[in-house]
Write a protein that holds these residues in place. Sequence first.
Motif, PDB file in Angstrom:
ATOM      1  N   GLU A  15       0.813  -1.210   0.000  1.00 61.72           N
ATOM      2  CA  GLU A  15       0.000   0.000   0.000  1.00 61.72           C
ATOM      3  C   GLU A  15       0.852   1.268   0.000  1.00 61.72           C
ATOM      4  OE1 GLU A  15      -1.173  -3.370   1.385  1.00 61.72           O
ATOM      5  OE2 GLU A  15      -0.719  -2.218   3.155  1.00 61.72           O
ATOM      6  N   THR A  16       2.069   1.227   0.526  1.00 60.25           N
ATOM      7  CA  THR A  16       2.899   2.414   0.639  1.00 60.25           C
ATOM      8  C   THR A  16       3.813   2.612  -0.563  1.00 60.25           C
ATOM      9  OG1 THR A  16       4.647   1.241   1.820  1.00 60.25           O
ATOM     10  CG2 THR A  16       2.911   2.224   3.149  1.00 60.25           C
ATOM     11  N   VAL A  17       3.788   1.705  -1.529  1.00 55.07           N
ATOM     12  CA  VAL A  17       4.662   1.794  -2.687  1.00 55.07           C
ATOM     13  C   VAL A  17       4.000   2.624  -3.774  1.00 55.07           C
ATOM     14  CG1 VAL A  17       5.804   0.458  -4.503  1.00 55.07           C
ATOM     15  CG2 VAL A  17       5.706  -0.430  -2.180  1.00 55.07           C
ATOM     16  N   THR A  18       4.760   3.551  -4.361  1.00 54.16           N
ATOM     17  CA  THR A  18       4.188   4.385  -5.409  1.00 54.16           C
ATOM     18  C   THR A  18       4.578   3.904  -6.799  1.00 54.16           C
ATOM     19  OG1 THR A  18       6.050   5.903  -5.205  1.00 54.16           O
ATOM     20  CG2 THR A  18       4.065   6.424  -3.958  1.00 54.16           C
ATOM     21  N   SER A  19       5.636   3.102  -6.918  1.00 56.02           N
ATOM     22  CA  SER A  19       6.047   2.617  -8.230  1.00 56.02           C
ATOM     23  C   SER A  19       5.383   1.279  -8.543  1.00 56.02           C
ATOM     24  CB  SER A  19       7.570   2.484  -8.293  1.00 56.02           C
ATOM     25  OG  SER A  19       8.005   1.540  -7.358  1.00 56.02           O
ATOM     26  N   THR A  20       5.369   0.925  -9.817  1.00 57.05           N
ATOM     27  CA  THR A  20       4.766  -0.314 -10.285  1.00 57.05           C
ATOM     28  C   THR A  20       5.720  -1.482 -10.078  1.00 57.05           C
ATOM     29  OG1 THR A  20       3.598   0.935 -11.959  1.00 57.05           O
ATOM     30  CG2 THR A  20       3.739  -1.422 -12.291  1.00 57.05           C
ATOM     31  N   HIS A  21       5.191  -2.631  -9.718  1.00 54.06           N
ATOM     32  CA  HIS A  21       6.053  -3.805  -9.551  1.00 54.06           C
ATOM     33  C   HIS A  21       6.520  -4.313 -10.912  1.00 54.06           C
ATOM     34  CE1 HIS A  21       2.207  -5.884 -10.238  1.00 54.06           C
ATOM     35  NE2 HIS A  21       2.951  -6.867 -10.729  1.00 54.06           N
ATOM     36  N   LYS A  22       7.715  -4.951 -10.907  1.00 52.98           N
ATOM     37  CA  LYS A  22       8.281  -5.492 -12.142  1.00 52.98           C
ATOM     38  C   LYS A  22       8.538  -6.993 -12.041  1.00 52.98           C
ATOM     39  CE  LYS A  22      10.280  -2.868 -15.125  1.00 52.98           C
ATOM     40  NZ  LYS A  22      11.339  -2.140 -15.853  1.00 52.98           N
ATOM     41  N   PHE A  23       8.263  -7.593 -10.872  1.00 56.73           N
ATOM     42  CA  PHE A  23       8.346  -9.045 -10.759  1.00 56.73           C
ATOM     43  C   PHE A  23       7.404  -9.532  -9.676  1.00 56.73           C
ATOM     44  CE2 PHE A  23      11.724  -7.545  -7.936  1.00 56.73           C
ATOM     45  CZ  PHE A  23      11.667  -8.384  -6.831  1.00 56.73           C
ATOM     46  N   HIS A  27       5.465 -17.376  -3.641  1.00 58.44           N
ATOM     47  CA  HIS A  27       5.285 -17.898  -2.284  1.00 58.44           C
ATOM     48  C   HIS A  27       6.371 -17.314  -1.386  1.00 58.44           C
ATOM     49  CE1 HIS A  27       5.377 -21.010   0.887  1.00 58.44           C
ATOM     50  NE2 HIS A  27       4.122 -21.215   0.570  1.00 58.44           N
ATOM     51  N   ARG A  28       5.996 -16.866  -0.194  1.00 59.66           N
ATOM     52  CA  ARG A  28       6.996 -16.361   0.752  1.00 59.66           C
ATOM     53  C   ARG A  28       8.013 -17.471   1.010  1.00 59.66           C
ATOM     54  NH1 ARG A  28       8.409 -12.163   3.211  1.00 59.66           N
ATOM     55  NH2 ARG A  28       6.495 -11.025   2.849  1.00 59.66           N
ATOM     56  N   GLY A  29       9.286 -17.134   0.940  1.00 59.56           N
ATOM     57  CA  GLY A  29      10.350 -18.114   1.109  1.00 59.56           C
ATOM     58  C   GLY A  29      10.961 -18.566  -0.211  1.00 59.56           C
ATOM     59  N   ASP A  30      10.319 -18.214  -1.333  1.00 65.52           N
ATOM     60  CA  ASP A  30      10.890 -18.549  -2.640  1.00 65.52           C
ATOM     61  C   ASP A  30      12.215 -17.824  -2.833  1.00 65.52           C
ATOM     62  OD1 ASP A  30       8.694 -20.108  -3.200  1.00 65.52           O
ATOM     63  OD2 ASP A  30       7.885 -18.790  -4.758  1.00 65.52           O
ATOM     64  N   HIS A  31      13.101 -18.431  -3.590  1.00 65.96           N
ATOM     65  CA  HIS A  31      14.422 -17.861  -3.839  1.00 65.96           C
ATOM     66  C   HIS A  31      14.463 -16.986  -5.078  1.00 65.96           C
ATOM     67  CE1 HIS A  31      16.271 -21.453  -1.478  1.00 65.96           C
ATOM     68  NE2 HIS A  31      15.828 -20.499  -0.677  1.00 65.96           N
ATOM     69  N   VAL A  32      13.400 -17.005  -5.887  1.00 61.79           N
ATOM     70  CA  VAL A  32      13.361 -16.237  -7.135  1.00 61.79           C
ATOM     71  C   VAL A  32      12.015 -15.550  -7.310  1.00 61.79           C
ATOM     72  CG1 VAL A  32      15.031 -17.691  -8.346  1.00 61.79           C
ATOM     73  CG2 VAL A  32      12.604 -18.245  -8.494  1.00 61.79           C
ATOM     74  N   GLY A  33      12.049 -14.460  -8.082  1.00 61.60           N
ATOM     75  CA  GLY A  33      10.847 -13.797  -8.542  1.00 61.60           C
ATOM     76  C   GLY A  33      10.823 -13.877 -10.060  1.00 61.60           C
ATOM     77  N   VAL A  34       9.650 -13.722 -10.660  1.00 60.95           N
ATOM     78  CA  VAL A  34       9.489 -13.814 -12.111  1.00 60.95           C
ATOM     79  C   VAL A  34       9.174 -12.428 -12.667  1.00 60.95           C
ATOM     80  CG1 VAL A  34       8.169 -14.879 -13.976  1.00 60.95           C
ATOM     81  CG2 VAL A  34       8.663 -16.184 -11.897  1.00 60.95           C
ATOM     82  N   ALA A  35       9.959 -11.994 -13.645  1.00 59.38           N
ATOM     83  CA  ALA A  35       9.801 -10.659 -14.240  1.00 59.38           C
ATOM     84  C   ALA A  35       8.478 -10.536 -14.990  1.00 59.38           C
ATOM     85  CB  ALA A  35      10.963 -10.369 -15.181  1.00 59.38           C
ATOM     86  N   THR A  36       7.708  -9.498 -14.661  1.00 56.20           N
ATOM     87  CA  THR A  36       6.449  -9.217 -15.351  1.00 56.20           C
ATOM     88  C   THR A  36       6.652  -8.184 -16.458  1.00 56.20           C
ATOM     89  OG1 THR A  36       5.880  -7.561 -13.691  1.00 56.20           O
ATOM     90  CG2 THR A  36       5.024  -9.809 -13.367  1.00 56.20           C
ATOM     91  N   LYS A  69      13.738 -15.094 -14.395  1.00 54.54           N
ATOM     92  CA  LYS A  69      13.809 -15.001 -12.941  1.00 54.54           C
ATOM     93  C   LYS A  69      14.919 -14.081 -12.446  1.00 54.54           C
ATOM     94  CE  LYS A  69      12.342 -19.759 -12.896  1.00 54.54           C
ATOM     95  NZ  LYS A  69      12.476 -19.767 -14.353  1.00 54.54           N
ATOM     96  N   ILE A  70      14.666 -13.483 -11.258  1.00 58.01           N
ATOM     97  CA  ILE A  70      15.638 -12.680 -10.537  1.00 58.01           C
ATOM     98  C   ILE A  70      15.842 -13.316  -9.167  1.00 58.01           C
ATOM     99  CG2 ILE A  70      13.853 -11.091  -9.681  1.00 58.01           C
ATOM    100  CD1 ILE A  70      15.992  -8.827  -9.915  1.00 58.01           C
ATOM    101  N   SER A  71      17.100 -13.379  -8.720  1.00 64.54           N
ATOM    102  CA  SER A  71      17.410 -13.985  -7.429  1.00 64.54           C
ATOM    103  C   SER A  71      17.041 -13.055  -6.280  1.00 64.54           C
ATOM    104  CB  SER A  71      18.902 -14.323  -7.348  1.00 64.54           C
ATOM    105  OG  SER A  71      19.219 -14.832  -6.068  1.00 64.54           O
ATOM    106  N   LEU A  72      16.425 -13.628  -5.250  1.00 62.84           N
ATOM    107  CA  LEU A  72      16.060 -12.881  -4.043  1.00 62.84           C
ATOM    108  C   LEU A  72      16.965 -13.208  -2.874  1.00 62.84           C
ATOM    109  CD1 LEU A  72      12.209 -13.417  -4.262  1.00 62.84           C
ATOM    110  CD2 LEU A  72      13.557 -11.493  -5.148  1.00 62.84           C
ATOM    111  N   VAL A  73      17.867 -14.167  -3.056  1.00 66.67           N
ATOM    112  CA  VAL A  73      18.753 -14.630  -1.981  1.00 66.67           C
ATOM    113  C   VAL A  73      20.158 -14.883  -2.529  1.00 66.67           C
ATOM    114  CG1 VAL A  73      16.901 -15.698  -0.628  1.00 66.67           C
ATOM    115  CG2 VAL A  73      18.118 -17.045  -2.329  1.00 66.67           C
ATOM    116  N   ASN A  74      21.109 -14.925  -1.618  1.00 63.25           N
ATOM    117  CA  ASN A  74      22.462 -15.369  -1.949  1.00 63.25           C
ATOM    118  C   ASN A  74      22.504 -16.880  -1.758  1.00 63.25           C
ATOM    119  OD1 ASN A  74      23.405 -12.689  -2.268  1.00 63.25           O
ATOM    120  ND2 ASN A  74      23.736 -12.529  -0.073  1.00 63.25           N
ATOM    121  N   LEU A  75      22.989 -17.596  -2.753  1.00 67.59           N
ATOM    122  CA  LEU A  75      23.128 -19.050  -2.655  1.00 67.59           C
ATOM    123  C   LEU A  75      24.482 -19.462  -3.194  1.00 67.59           C
ATOM    124  CD1 LEU A  75      19.646 -20.317  -3.962  1.00 67.59           C
ATOM    125  CD2 LEU A  75      20.442 -20.290  -1.598  1.00 67.59           C
TER     126      LEU A  75
END
Length: 111
Positions: A15-23, A27-36, A69-75
């Motif tokens: 709710e506090t974000v003013t920019s548009t999401h790009k990925f 599921h919470r805990g996933d290691h990757v996001g998918v680019a939209t 995909k974009i990485s959300l964690v260091n592995l």
Amino acid sequence: MVNNQASTLSEKKAETVTSTHKFLIHHRGDHVGVATSEILQGEKVVGIYMDDNTDVVVTAKGDIPLGHKISLVNLEKDEPVLKYGVQVGITTEKWEIGDYVHTHNIKTARW
């Protein structure tokens, strides 16, 4: 923060974000996001967790095409990769937050 990993990843309520999401993150805990939409190297991008509508901000370390995909964690190399809350792959090299994730640095967990 996801896995308490630091400076290039932050969270807050959407709710506090003013920019548009790009990925999207399925599921919470996933290691990757998918680019939209296409993400450019060096771009600071917003991603949304689909299960609780919180968002994260990640700085892309490379260009990421739509649907990739974009990485959300260091592995480290040979670590399990989670998406949809289950293991879908194994890293083939070290990842850092914001890395482009594709066939060059992940292999399927199926074979």
